[in-house]
Motif scaffolding. Structure first.
Motif, short mmCIF file in Angstrom:
data_model
loop_
_atom_site.label_atom_id
_atom_site.label_comp_id
_atom_site.label_asym_id
_atom_site.label_seq_id
_atom_site.Cartn_x
_atom_site.Cartn_y
_atom_site.Cartn_z
N UNK A 1 25.43 64.93 25.71
CA UNK A 1 25.70 63.52 25.94
C UNK A 1 27.14 63.17 25.55
N UNK A 2 27.61 63.74 24.44
CA UNK A 2 28.94 63.39 23.95
C UNK A 2 30.06 64.02 24.77
N UNK A 3 29.89 65.27 25.14
CA UNK A 3 31.01 65.97 25.77
C UNK A 3 31.60 65.21 26.96
N UNK A 4 30.77 64.86 27.96
CA UNK A 4 31.40 64.20 29.12
C UNK A 4 32.04 62.88 28.75
N UNK B 1 22.31 57.00 20.05
CA UNK B 1 23.52 57.81 20.25
C UNK B 1 24.61 56.96 20.89
N UNK B 2 24.20 56.20 21.92
CA UNK B 2 25.18 55.39 22.64
C UNK B 2 25.80 54.38 21.71
N UNK B 3 24.98 53.85 20.81
CA UNK B 3 25.48 52.83 19.89
C UNK B 3 26.43 53.45 18.86
N UNK B 4 25.99 54.57 18.28
CA UNK B 4 26.81 55.14 17.21
C UNK B 4 28.12 55.67 17.77
N UNK B 5 28.15 56.01 19.04
CA UNK B 5 29.40 56.47 19.63
C UNK B 5 30.16 55.30 20.24
N UNK B 6 29.41 54.41 20.87
CA UNK B 6 30.05 53.32 21.61
C UNK B 6 30.85 52.38 20.73
N UNK B 7 30.35 52.12 19.53
CA UNK B 7 31.05 51.16 18.67
C UNK B 7 32.45 51.68 18.31
N UNK B 8 32.56 52.89 17.74
CA UNK B 8 33.92 53.39 17.47
C UNK B 8 34.74 53.54 18.75
N UNK C 1 15.09 55.46 22.87
CA UNK C 1 15.63 55.01 21.59
C UNK C 1 16.67 56.00 21.07
N UNK C 2 16.38 57.27 21.25
CA UNK C 2 17.31 58.31 20.81
C UNK C 2 18.65 58.16 21.51
N UNK C 3 18.58 58.03 22.83
CA UNK C 3 19.82 57.91 23.60
C UNK C 3 20.54 56.61 23.26
N UNK C 4 19.73 55.57 23.06
CA UNK C 4 20.32 54.28 22.73
C UNK C 4 21.07 54.36 21.40
N UNK D 1 21.89 64.79 10.91
CA UNK D 1 22.21 64.55 12.31
C UNK D 1 22.83 63.18 12.51
N UNK D 2 22.18 62.16 11.99
CA UNK D 2 22.70 60.80 12.22
C UNK D 2 23.98 60.56 11.44
N UNK D 3 24.13 61.24 10.31
CA UNK D 3 25.39 61.10 9.58
C UNK D 3 26.53 61.60 10.45
N UNK D 4 26.32 62.74 11.11
CA UNK D 4 27.36 63.26 12.00
C UNK D 4 27.62 62.30 13.16
N UNK D 5 26.51 61.79 13.74
CA UNK D 5 26.65 60.92 14.90
C UNK D 5 27.40 59.65 14.54
N UNK D 6 27.22 59.18 13.31
CA UNK D 6 27.84 57.91 12.95
C UNK D 6 29.27 58.12 12.47
N UNK D 7 29.52 59.23 11.77
CA UNK D 7 30.86 59.44 11.20
C UNK D 7 31.82 60.09 12.21
N UNK D 8 31.31 61.09 12.93
CA UNK D 8 32.16 61.89 13.79
C UNK D 8 33.08 61.13 14.73
N UNK D 9 32.57 60.13 15.46
CA UNK D 9 33.42 59.50 16.48
C UNK D 9 34.63 58.76 15.95
N UNK D 10 34.72 58.52 14.65
CA UNK D 10 35.85 57.75 14.13
C UNK D 10 37.05 58.63 13.79
N UNK D 11 36.86 59.93 13.71
CA UNK D 11 37.91 60.78 13.14
C UNK D 11 39.04 61.04 14.12
#
Lengths: 260, 498
Positions: free
Chosen positions: B184-187, A27-34, A22-25, B253-263
């Protein structure tokens, strides 16, 4: 256990395979959408830009707009990048809501006389078609020096100055790149355009001297020749003129008018 | 009696395990820190040169490869990949092993991959200086380097991931969320950016957009989580109390994960690409203040009441400075990216100030905190000189503050003058002069400070540190109780909390 403890326990527990997933999912979602929305999809869309047309009722003619540009753009653009010109020079005329360079004389375009002798202003903002031929738009980092979107047009203007030592735009640029204080039209001081002397070769003059040598650099018995890189760079710089008439639909200039 | 000796043996086993983990990682971790610090010195020398040239273009202008347009990119790329990434690798590798309580089974592979990485940085830097730079900000290393980096990244960090997956189920720490996320994000970020810019044949403006996004993604999705993971480890560990609030940590943590990728794409505001993209980028950068506040409050509250330890412990001092910079970064990001300010900051010196604040003021300070904590443990020696640490701290703090203030203030005036389209362009160009001089002086200070750091670190690696039970503190005499806290505190507290 009250709800808060359950919640905290849930968070704190080392995720068993399920919650790790769930954690990875998440993360994948919050990054994948943008990632999809601002990278992949726009990239795909801009890759196949549709051709724009001049249209009868707004432009007075009916034809496809073909951005015109010639010169050694690919090589020149690479030399431009490798020497870090983009650190101090931009190539972007922003729309007026985002910046004011449309109003700066000779940056976004020029006041010229058309065939009827009427002065028109060719200033317009940058369009996606202006970087044709390049693989990367050198938008630039800072404006330590002036924006170069229309530098080719400005240099033609400098040549009209009787004090200018160069006779052609190429030679003006060679002088500028070799040592920017050599040409006359400049506000040069110690913070000017850095010398790119490494793009030139010095050679002892033999006989008449090479016709390729840059005129205007006086050195006893030595002539200065531009290298291939310098030639490509100058050819590229002279292709930088982004004020051609574009179809009404993509023209956002302040003074744009529909054709009568 | 029985249970007492039980817990005694447990404690003993625990200490043994930690010692084994530290020993297994000694060489990789020290290698990353020391070579990172050496690259840092190189980056600072290049920063000094480029800054000097920005107010006197004749400086070293006879030397073709030290031309401003090459030195400046070399400076930033060495700072990011030579120092930043390697410091991050050292931190990730050690912290993940300790937090998963697993020894490292293949230090040799990590070390080899680390050498490859260093070779990449060296080749990349020479490539830029010799005129083979790619001309894409933060990706200037010649394009043969990035696949090499990616492969070596994989072999450096994959073990941390495996350790985490193999560790006993039980508890995850906040620090682990951040480090895992960074892994996870870096690569993903790095591969995406390089594929879209170097490999796929797309539109030139979009390539520039992806490039602008990459800069911010690297800051917010790699350097930020590593710095925060380190701070979330150190603050509770050294003070010996649990993180102030877990829900707040989770929220941050989740605020960063959700906001960061858009900048990021605000660099192209007003440019010919879909208008929403720069706007979203600016908005996201404004919103970074939210995770910054959540983390800032949480860490500072964890340290509240331990002021004397903060003052005495080198690790905590650097950590506090880093977290304070993160808060300032959030505020500055908000101020500079409102539509009115963006006009002026988009193409002025301000951007540089922001990047340096993020990479140096925030990330590097947190990384220094981690390094001052980790190195004595892996070398089993204490730092030699509190004076070196003190100088490093103060020279860096003053230097960074000066660079950031000069670039941001100078940039704002510079930008405002550029916007005044009726006055001559020269006026704008002249304005930044004094600020660039200030920046040069400050880089000199920072360079001086980090030379102390490098020297100190090399002495430690050579195992010339003090043999002592007492850590080197910045103030006061050595107390009976270590200000780094008893080693098993964190674990106990977590168990109590959970």
């Amino acid at each position: 256990m009250d709800r808060r403890t359950i919640w905290i326990n849930f968070i704190l527990r080392k995720p068993d395979p399920m919650t790790f997933k769930a954690f990875i999912l998440a993360l994948a979602l919050s990054f994948g959408v943008p990632w999809l929305l601002i990278i992949v999809v726009p990239y795909g869309k801009m890759r196949n830009l549709e051709a724009v047309h001049f249209e009868m009722d707004s432009d007075g003619r009916d034809e496809v707009y073909v951005p015109r540009r010639s010169g050694r753009i690919t090589t020149g653009s690479a030399v431009y990048g490798a020497n870090g010109c983009y650190v101090c020079h931009t190539q972007l005329i922003r729309a007026s809501y985002a910046g004011s360079e449309l109003g700066r004389p000779d940056w976004a375009g020029f006041r010229i006389k058309d065939e009827n002798g009427v002065t028109i202003n060719t200033a317009r903002e940058t369009t996606p078609y202006d970087y044709v031929g390049e693989s990367f738009a050198h938008v630039g980092i800072m404006r330590v020096g002036p924006d170069l979107s229309n530098v080719a047009g400005r240099i033609r203007g400098y040549l009209e100055d009787p004090l200018t030592k160069a006779d052609t735009p190429e030679n003006w640029l060679y002088l500028h790149l070799y040592n920017s204080s050599l040409k006359t039209r400049t506000f040069n001081n110690v913070t000017g355009c850095p010398s790119q002397a490494h793009l030139f070769e010095e050679r002892v003059v033999r006989g008449q001297g090479s016709p390729e040598a840059v005129p205007g650099i006086s050195k006893e018995g030595v002539e200065i020749l531009p290298t291939g890189d310098a030639r490509a760079l100058v050819s590229y710089l002279l292709s930088l003129r982004k004020d051609d008439a574009v179809p009404y639909s993509i023209n956002y200039s302040r003074e744009k008018k529909k054709a009568e | 009696m029985g249970s007492d000796s039980d817990s005694q043996t447990k404690l003993h086993d625990d200490m043994e395990l930690r010692a084994r983990i530290d020993r297994s990682l000694r060489h990789p971790v020290m290698f990353f820190f020391a070579s990172g610090a050496a690259w840092l010195a190189v980056a600072l020398i290049l920063g000094f040169i480029s800054s000097y040239q920005s107010h006197d273009t004749r400086f070293l202008s006879g030397v073709g490869f030290l031309n401003y347009g090459r030195v400046y990119p070399a400076h930033l790329n060495v700072l990011i990949y030579g120092w930043g990434c390697q410091a991050a690798f050292g931190l990730i590798v050690w912290l993940m092993a300790r937090l998963s309580r697993k020894e490292c089974t293949c230090p040799g592979v990590i070390l080899t991959a680390g050498h490859i990485w260093n070779f990449g940085v060296l080749a990349g830097m020479l490539g830029i200086l010799w005129g083979y730079g790619s001309g894409k900000p933060w990706m200037e290393f010649p394009s043969a380097i990035w696949p090499l980096f990616l492969v070596s990244y994989f072999f450096i960090t994959v073990w941390s991931f495996i350790q985490f997956r193999c560790s006993e189920p039980g508890k995850t720490y906040v620090a682990q969320w951040y480090l895992l996320a960074a892994l996870f994000w870096f690569p993903w970020v790095y591969l995406t950016a390089h594929l879209f810019v170097f490999v796929f044949n797309g539109h030139p403006v979009m390539a520039a957009g992806v490039n602008a996004w990459f800069k911010y993604a690297l800051i917010f999705l790699f350097f930020t989580p590593v710095a925060l993971g380190t701070s979330y480890y150190l603050a509770p560990k050294v003070t010996g109390r649990p993180v102030y609030s877990y829900p707040l940590a989770l929220f941050g943590f989740w605020a960063l994960a959700i906001i960061g990728p858009w900048a990021g794409m605000q660099k192209l505001a007003g440019g010919p690409l879909p208008q929403f993209m720069p706007y979203v980028g600016a908005a996201a950068t404004v919103l970074i203040l939210i995770p910054a506040l959540a983390v800032g409050v949480n860490i500072l509250m964890t340290l509240r009441g331990h002021e004397s330890q903060v003052v005495a412990s080198p690790s905590l001092r650097f950590t506090i400075a880093g977290i304070a910079s993160f808060l300032i970064l959030g505020l500055v990001g908000m101020g500079l990216n409102t539509p009115a300010a963006l006009k002026m900051t988009q193409f002025s010196l301000t951007g540089y100030g922001f990047e340096i604040l993020a990479i140096y003021g925030f990330f590097s300070m947190c990384a220094f905190g981690g390094i001052y904590f980790i190195v004595p443990r892996v070398t089993r020696r204490e730092w030699l000189s509190r004076r070196f640490i003190g100088w490093h701290f103060w020279l860096t703090i003053y230097g960074i503050a000066t660079v950031v203030v000069c670039s941001i203030m100078g940039g704002l005036f510079h930008g405002a003058a550029q916007e005044a389209y009726n006055s001559a362009w020269q006026d704008a160009a002249k304005i930044s002069y004094a600020y660039t001089v200030g920046t040069t002086v400050a880089w000199g200070f920072i360079l001086f400070g980090s030379l102390f750091f490098l020297l100190h670190l090399l002495l430690m690696w050579a195992r010339l540190g003090r043999r002592s039970q007492h850590p080197t503190l910045l103030q006061g005499e050595h107390h009976g109780e270590s200000p780094h806290g008893p080693e098993d505190d964190l674990d106990k507290l977590h168990t109590a909390e959970a």
